[in-house]
Design an enzyme around this catalytic site. Structure first.
Site, mmCIF file in Angstrom:
data_model
loop_
_atom_site.group_PDB
_atom_site.id
_atom_site.type_symbol
_atom_site.label_atom_id
_atom_site.label_comp_id
_atom_site.label_asym_id
_atom_site.label_seq_id
_atom_site.Cartn_x
_atom_site.Cartn_y
_atom_site.Cartn_z
ATOM 1 N N GLU A 233 42.426 31.861 26.371
ATOM 2 C CA GLU A 233 43.108 32.460 25.222
ATOM 3 C C GLU A 233 42.969 31.605 23.967
ATOM 4 O OE1 GLU A 233 44.192 35.370 25.146
ATOM 5 O OE2 GLU A 233 44.598 35.979 27.205
ATOM 6 N N ARG A 237 41.012 33.053 20.687
ATOM 7 C CA ARG A 237 41.911 33.353 19.566
ATOM 8 C C ARG A 237 41.917 32.249 18.505
ATOM 9 N NH1 ARG A 237 46.920 37.009 21.695
ATOM 10 N NH2 ARG A 237 46.222 37.374 23.837
ATOM 11 N N ASP A 366 36.541 41.745 33.210
ATOM 12 C CA ASP A 366 35.917 42.561 32.169
ATOM 13 C C ASP A 366 34.921 41.818 31.286
ATOM 14 O OD1 ASP A 366 38.099 41.089 31.270
ATOM 15 O OD2 ASP A 366 38.709 42.573 29.780
ATOM 16 N N GLU A 501 40.020 47.363 22.251
ATOM 17 C CA GLU A 501 38.752 47.683 22.916
ATOM 18 C C GLU A 501 38.166 49.037 22.504
ATOM 19 O OE1 GLU A 501 40.616 44.429 24.836
ATOM 20 O OE2 GLU A 501 41.417 46.457 24.570
#
Length: 593
Positions: A233, A237, A366, A501
């Site tokens: 993360e 980010r 993913d 997405e």
């Protein structure tokens, strides 16, 4: 830079040359005297009116138009248009280190405010564009289309300003806004929302907001804190945003901050297997797995490569790239895959897959697939193992996970658990249409684009078939004969987190196909975000129930990626400028996913 287009002009000039005599000499002299008595302004207006009438008559004559086309080499393929010399203000601001020509042949740039200046004389202009340029730049020139595009861009800027207002008033310098309670939440204590939104502000041309955010980064942002952060993360980010902002602005402040956080994340790789731990204390320089397991998710350890590779390129220090490439080498050769599909977890002690037999393109797996393709592109399409793994995985998806729903026949990507298929599809899977389209754009099989279009329709329907017009976090697709509805949503899965997405994939599909329906779908989604998630005092909130428009049940949390990604992709989707974050530049680039 492309050469300027050749333009041919047909100009009309009213002259006063030559002598004119006839038997009515006195009448000519009288008219000439009256003409000379008129003011210069009156004479100009009369001449201009006559010119307009003459041009209007000529342009409506098929015979003359055909004559002009023949003389000027017009072949009937390129648009034959009247250029009113519209002028635009460029957005985002041009980079100080790399000025770009935003007024390329045949392309229009959509900016903060549409400014139209009309010359007194109209010029009939013909554009000789190549077939490639024509495909990329078939942008409608009519004022209505330009006004529509600009109004949508402004709607995105307004949405950002509204979200930023809430963050600035109630959560400034903190990680996340709680817009309902007008407070904030902390995850890492590093101003996560502010950092995540930096490149979005620059792309949207929000100079005032960007300037105040930059000042906070310069004066207040410190990574010297005794705090545990999640490697994945904080990479996507914080590190990713700092790198992309550096690329956009050329401001060394952001590169220095990127080097600081990047070096502090490196202890995560100090494991026996070289598979990184999930958590790092950036102040102490220590790392560890989660308390409940020694595993890391496969998506997390394989979705940090773009940022670390780019950090090595920019700094000249290979340690960042070497660390993340070691992870990819090991995953590449591991047993436990099924037709290129990977399990969800990997052990940091022995470097082997765990929880084998479960395959999904949703959470915890993913972005492994997304980063395979993007690393191949980032490396200039030279690292064949990434391409091989990606192509094999796409075939694995088609063989094992791709099904169609009843009654509408929507193509969807489900999950496989120990040989049993589940028609469960996370919203996260909606990254796939955009990724497939990007691969096809870079020369991969054409059927990837066809599958991208089918899955894009499905991801849109995950929004459109809900009562609020917003997608749930997870959908289950019906496959039984006699089903009347394609999508079912379990009560626990009805939340919407403002995820990016679907909007990202819409951006890719529109950029590559120019099909306006993708913009329209995005516009519907943005309107529904405004209707059901916008908080009047500032900010947007996640909601618990997309199936109840009367009571969507706000969660009181605005994820940082709403500003960092969702609104950014809305803006790129509505823009008609192919140079606004070009998708045609191969080679080493940073991706703030």
């Amino acid at each position: 830079m492309l050469p300027p287009s050749r333009r041919d002009f047909v100009s009309l000039t009213v002259s006063e040359s030559g002598s004119y005599t006839n038997s009515k000499q006195w009448r000519r002299q009288s008219c000439w005297r009256k003409w000379k008595q008129l003011s210069r302004l009156q004479r100009s207006l009369i001449l201009f009116t006559l010119m307009l009438l003459l041009v209007g008559g000529i342009t409506t004559s098929p015979t003359l138009i055909g004559h002009w086309r023949g003389e000027n080499g017009y072949d009937g393929k390129q648009p034959f248009v009247v250029n009113l010399k519209n002028e635009y203000r460029s957005i985002p601001p041009e980079l100080p280190s790399e000025k770009k020509d935003y007024h390329r042949r045949g392309a229009h740039v959509l900016q903060n405010r549409l400014q139209t200046k009309t010359n007194a004389s109209a010029v009939i202009e013909e554009e000789h564009a190549s077939d490639t340029d024509t495909k990329d730049t078939e942008i409608q020139d009519d004022p209505a289309s330009l006004a529509l595009a600009e109004s949508r861009l402004e709607a995105v800027r307004e949405a950002f300003r509204h979200a930023w207002k809430g963050y600035k008033n109630f959560a400034w310098g903190h990680d996340e806004l709680k817009p309902i309670s007008k407070s904030y939440g902390e995850w890492f204590g590093l101003g996560l929302t502010l950092i995540d939104a930096l490149d979005t502000m620059w792309i949207l041309g929000l100079k005032e907001e960007f300037a105040e955010a930059r000042q906070w980064v310069a004066k207040e942002l410190s990574f010297d804190k005794n705090v545990d952060v999640n490697l994945f993360e904080s990479t996507i980010r914080i590190l990713g945003s700092l790198l992309s902002t550096y690329h956009l602005t050329g401001d060394s402040l952001f590169l220095e901050k990127a080097k600081d956080i990047g070096s502090r994340l490196m202890p995560a790789f100090n494991t026996a297997s070289k598979i990184p731990y999930s958590d790092v204390n950036i102040g102490k320089g220590t790392a560890h797995p989660p308390q409940w397991t020694s595993d890391s998710s496969v998506a997390e350890v394989t979705s940090i490569q773009l940022e670390f590779r780019e950090l090595s390129r920019l700094t000249g220090d290979p340690k960042y790239k070497l660390a993340v490439m070691e992870v990819m080498k090991q995953v590449h050769k591991l047993d436990g895959k099924q037709d290129g599909l990977v399990p969800m977890f990997i052990n940091t002690n022995n470097g082997l897959f765990t929880h084998q037999g479960i395959y999904t393109l949703g959470a915890r797996a993913d972005s492994y697939y997304e980063y395979l393709l993007k690393q191949w592109i980032q490396g200039g399409k030279t690292e064949k193992e990434f391409l091989d793994d990606y192509l094999q995985a796409v075939e694995g998806v088609k063989k094992n996970l791709l099904k169609k729903s009843t009654p509408s026949g929507l193509a969807f990507v489900g999950e496989l658990s120990h040989g049993h298929f589940s028609p469960k599809m996370d919203h996260l899977v909606c990254f796939l249409p955009g990724t497939l389209a990007l691969g096809a754009h870079y020369g991969l099989p054409a059927d990837h684009m066809e599958l991208a279009k089918q899955l894009m329709e499905t991801c849109y329907q995950m929004y459109a078939q809900m009562e609020t017009g917003l997608s749930p976090e997870i959908a289950h697709f019906n496959m039984h004969e006699g089903s009347t509805q394609d999508v079912d949503v379990k009560i626990a899965d009805r939340h919407n987190l403002l995820r990016p997405e679907t909007v990202e994939s819409l951006f890719y599909l529109y950029r590559f196909t120019k099909d306006k329906k993708y913009q329209q779908w995005g516009w519907e989604i943005l309107q529904n975000f405004n209707k059901y998630t916008r908080v009047p005092t500032g900010g947007y909130t996640s909601i618990n129930n997309v199936r109840d428009p009367a009571s969507p049940n706000p969660r009181d949390k605005m994820e940082s990626f709403f500003l960092g990604e969702t609104l950014k992709y809305f803006y790129l989707l509505f823009s008609e400028d192919p140079n606004l974050i070009s998708l045609d530049n191969e080679g080493p680039t940073s991706t703030h996913a």
